[in-house]
Motif scaffolding. Structure first.
Motif, PDB file in Angstrom:
ATOM      1  N   GLY A 130      80.339  46.452   7.738  1.00 41.80           N
ATOM      2  CA  GLY A 130      81.278  46.005   7.991  1.00 41.80           C
ATOM      3  C   GLY A 130      81.808  47.098   8.944  1.00 41.80           C
ATOM      4  N   VAL A 131      82.310  46.264  10.543  1.00 45.47           N
ATOM      5  CA  VAL A 131      82.778  46.712  11.290  1.00 45.47           C
ATOM      6  C   VAL A 131      84.007  46.294  12.028  1.00 45.47           C
ATOM      7  N   ASP A 132      84.634  47.129  12.563  1.00 49.24           N
ATOM      8  CA  ASP A 132      85.308  47.536  13.501  1.00 49.24           C
ATOM      9  C   ASP A 132      85.474  48.224  14.183  1.00 49.24           C
ATOM     10  N   ILE A 133      86.629  48.224  15.569  1.00 45.96           N
ATOM     11  CA  ILE A 133      86.898  49.185  16.625  1.00 45.96           C
ATOM     12  C   ILE A 133      87.204  49.793  16.105  1.00 45.96           C
ATOM     13  N   GLN A 157      81.546  43.118  20.923  1.00 46.18           N
ATOM     14  CA  GLN A 157      80.834  42.465  21.813  1.00 46.18           C
ATOM     15  C   GLN A 157      79.903  42.975  22.730  1.00 46.18           C
ATOM     16  N   SER A 158      79.446  44.115  22.263  1.00 44.79           N
ATOM     17  CA  SER A 158      79.249  45.316  22.580  1.00 44.79           C
ATOM     18  C   SER A 158      77.633  45.459  22.833  1.00 44.79           C
ATOM     19  N   ALA A 159      76.858  45.857  23.245  1.00 41.79           N
ATOM     20  CA  ALA A 159      75.273  46.274  23.278  1.00 41.79           C
ATOM     21  C   ALA A 159      74.780  46.786  22.340  1.00 41.79           C
ATOM     22  N   GLU A 160      74.923  47.566  21.148  1.00 41.07           N
ATOM     23  CA  GLU A 160      75.650  48.243  20.136  1.00 41.07           C
ATOM     24  C   GLU A 160      75.941  47.235  18.972  1.00 41.07           C
ATOM     25  N   PHE A 161      76.523  46.004  19.047  1.00 36.16           N
ATOM     26  CA  PHE A 161      76.365  45.525  18.082  1.00 36.16           C
ATOM     27  C   PHE A 161      75.258  44.123  18.401  1.00 36.16           C
ATOM     28  N   SER A 162      74.984  44.444  18.969  1.00 37.95           N
ATOM     29  CA  SER A 162      73.248  43.224  19.609  1.00 37.95           C
ATOM     30  C   SER A 162      72.047  44.333  18.493  1.00 37.95           C
ATOM     31  N   ASN A 183      87.572  32.605  23.002  1.00 41.34           N
ATOM     32  CA  ASN A 183      86.297  32.745  22.701  1.00 41.34           C
ATOM     33  C   ASN A 183      85.739  33.949  23.028  1.00 41.34           C
ATOM     34  N   GLN A 184      86.052  34.560  21.924  1.00 43.00           N
ATOM     35  CA  GLN A 184      85.292  35.647  21.908  1.00 43.00           C
ATOM     36  C   GLN A 184      85.085  35.261  19.944  1.00 43.00           C
ATOM     37  N   CYS A 185      85.292  34.299  19.299  1.00 41.67           N
ATOM     38  CA  CYS A 185      84.840  33.976  18.141  1.00 41.67           C
ATOM     39  C   CYS A 185      83.706  33.572  18.123  1.00 41.67           C
ATOM     40  N   ARG A 186      84.139  32.410  19.529  1.00 39.08           N
ATOM     41  CA  ARG A 186      83.207  31.958  20.107  1.00 39.08           C
ATOM     42  C   ARG A 186      81.372  32.724  20.239  1.00 39.08           C
ATOM     43  N   ARG A 187      81.661  33.200  20.343  1.00 40.93           N
ATOM     44  CA  ARG A 187      80.946  33.602  21.100  1.00 40.93           C
ATOM     45  C   ARG A 187      80.035  35.057  20.286  1.00 40.93           C
ATOM     46  N   GLU A 188      81.271  35.616  19.218  1.00 39.78           N
ATOM     47  CA  GLU A 188      80.610  36.210  18.358  1.00 39.78           C
ATOM     48  C   GLU A 188      79.910  34.719  16.988  1.00 39.78           C
ATOM     49  N   PHE A 189      80.304  33.767  16.948  1.00 39.76           N
ATOM     50  CA  PHE A 189      79.427  32.788  16.258  1.00 39.76           C
ATOM     51  C   PHE A 189      77.936  32.865  17.046  1.00 39.76           C
ATOM     52  N   ALA A 190      78.403  32.539  18.128  1.00 42.60           N
ATOM     53  CA  ALA A 190      76.347  32.124  19.251  1.00 42.60           C
ATOM     54  C   ALA A 190      75.777  33.261  18.943  1.00 42.60           C
ATOM     55  N   ALA A 191      76.449  34.758  18.713  1.00 40.31           N
ATOM     56  CA  ALA A 191      75.480  35.715  17.725  1.00 40.31           C
ATOM     57  C   ALA A 191      75.293  35.755  17.523  1.00 40.31           C
TER      58      ALA A 191
END
Length: 256
Positions: A130-133, A157-162, A183-191
């Motif tokens: 589970g991931v949450d800020i 959106q962080s390097a730690e998540f990558s 935009n965040q949702c789109r970036r999350e899908f791409a990642a």
């Protein structure tokens, strides 16, 4: 000339509200309601639709729930989902033999806990994350019960998540329910797409989150994915919430 002050967006205002709230632990004892019935009973959508209010629903968006469900809100696992959507979605997952699970944006942990508990009735997970800020009080308690589960308090959106994604390599199923911004949702899908075999999205039909619907339509148009939707609504409300599930065709080939 007077300086023009930009007003915060709906998403920004909601984000500030959530960050100011103090999460309280959910009632893990309700998980027994998932652990007791036969697995074949849990594979039926109608059974899950009836079970979810007993597990307990969230009360932070009470106006989105029909009055008939208000008695189930604010207690138990505090699941922030519509039973008529989440039940059929979970029943679909039961047929997919999910091997590992990651959820972005778990809030109190209710949807995450219910999902993991149900998946493990059909196949022990290799891991669940589970991931949450925002810290989640229930996750440490649950990890003591289920050592295959862990919580990562970080920004998607962080390097730690990558680094987290690289650590696990492949995640069979991911559920995105984070900031509800396009935009965040789109970036999350791409990642996540290079790592995940299946990716689910919350709020694809939510009137308050049109950006998620936009991203979901883009994903439905991509080759190599088979998409399912769970968007049934309660009369006179919304539309609210809605779940989309995108499955890589290569993953479906394994089940054929």
């Amino acid at each position: 000339m007077d300086e023009v002050v930009r007003q915060p967006s709906v998403q920004e205002s909601a984000w500030r509200l959530l960050k100011g709230l103090r999460p309280r632990a959910v009632d893990l004892a309700r998980l027994a309601l998932i652990q007791q019935p036969p697995a074949e009973w849990l594979a039926q959508p109608d059974h899950l639709v009836a079970l979810l209010p007993q597990l307990g629903l969230n009360d932070e968006g009470l106006a989105e729930f029909p009055p008939a469900l208000h008695g189930s809100c604010g207690q138990g696992l505090r699941i922030w989902q519509y039973p008529i959507q989440f039940g059929p979605y979970l029943a679909q997952l039961a047929r997919l033999q999910v091997r590992s699970y990651l959820e972005l944006g778990i809030r109190h942990g209710g949807s995450y806990l219910a999902t993991v508990a149900l998946l493990e009735r059909f196949r022990p997970l290799d891991f669940a994350v589970g991931v949450d800020i925002i810290p989640c009080a229930a996750m440490a308690q649950y990890q003591a019960i289920n050592p295959r589960s862990r919580f990562a308090c970080l920004n998607s959106q962080s390097a730690e998540f990558s680094m987290l994604l690289q650590q696990y390599g492949t995640v069979d199923l991911v559920f995105i329910d984070s900031h509800h911004e396009e935009n965040q949702c789109r970036r999350e899908f791409a990642a996540l797409a290079p790592y995940a075999n299946m990716i689910a999205f919350h709020d694809i039909s939510n009137i308050g989150c049109p950006g998620i619907a936009t991203v979901w339509q883009e994903i439905k148009a991509l080759p190599g994915w088979t998409c399912h939707e769970y968007t049934e609504q309660y009369p006179g409300l919304g539309p609210y919430m809605g779940i989309g599930l995108a499955i890589k065709n290569s993953r479906l080939d394994e089940l054929a």
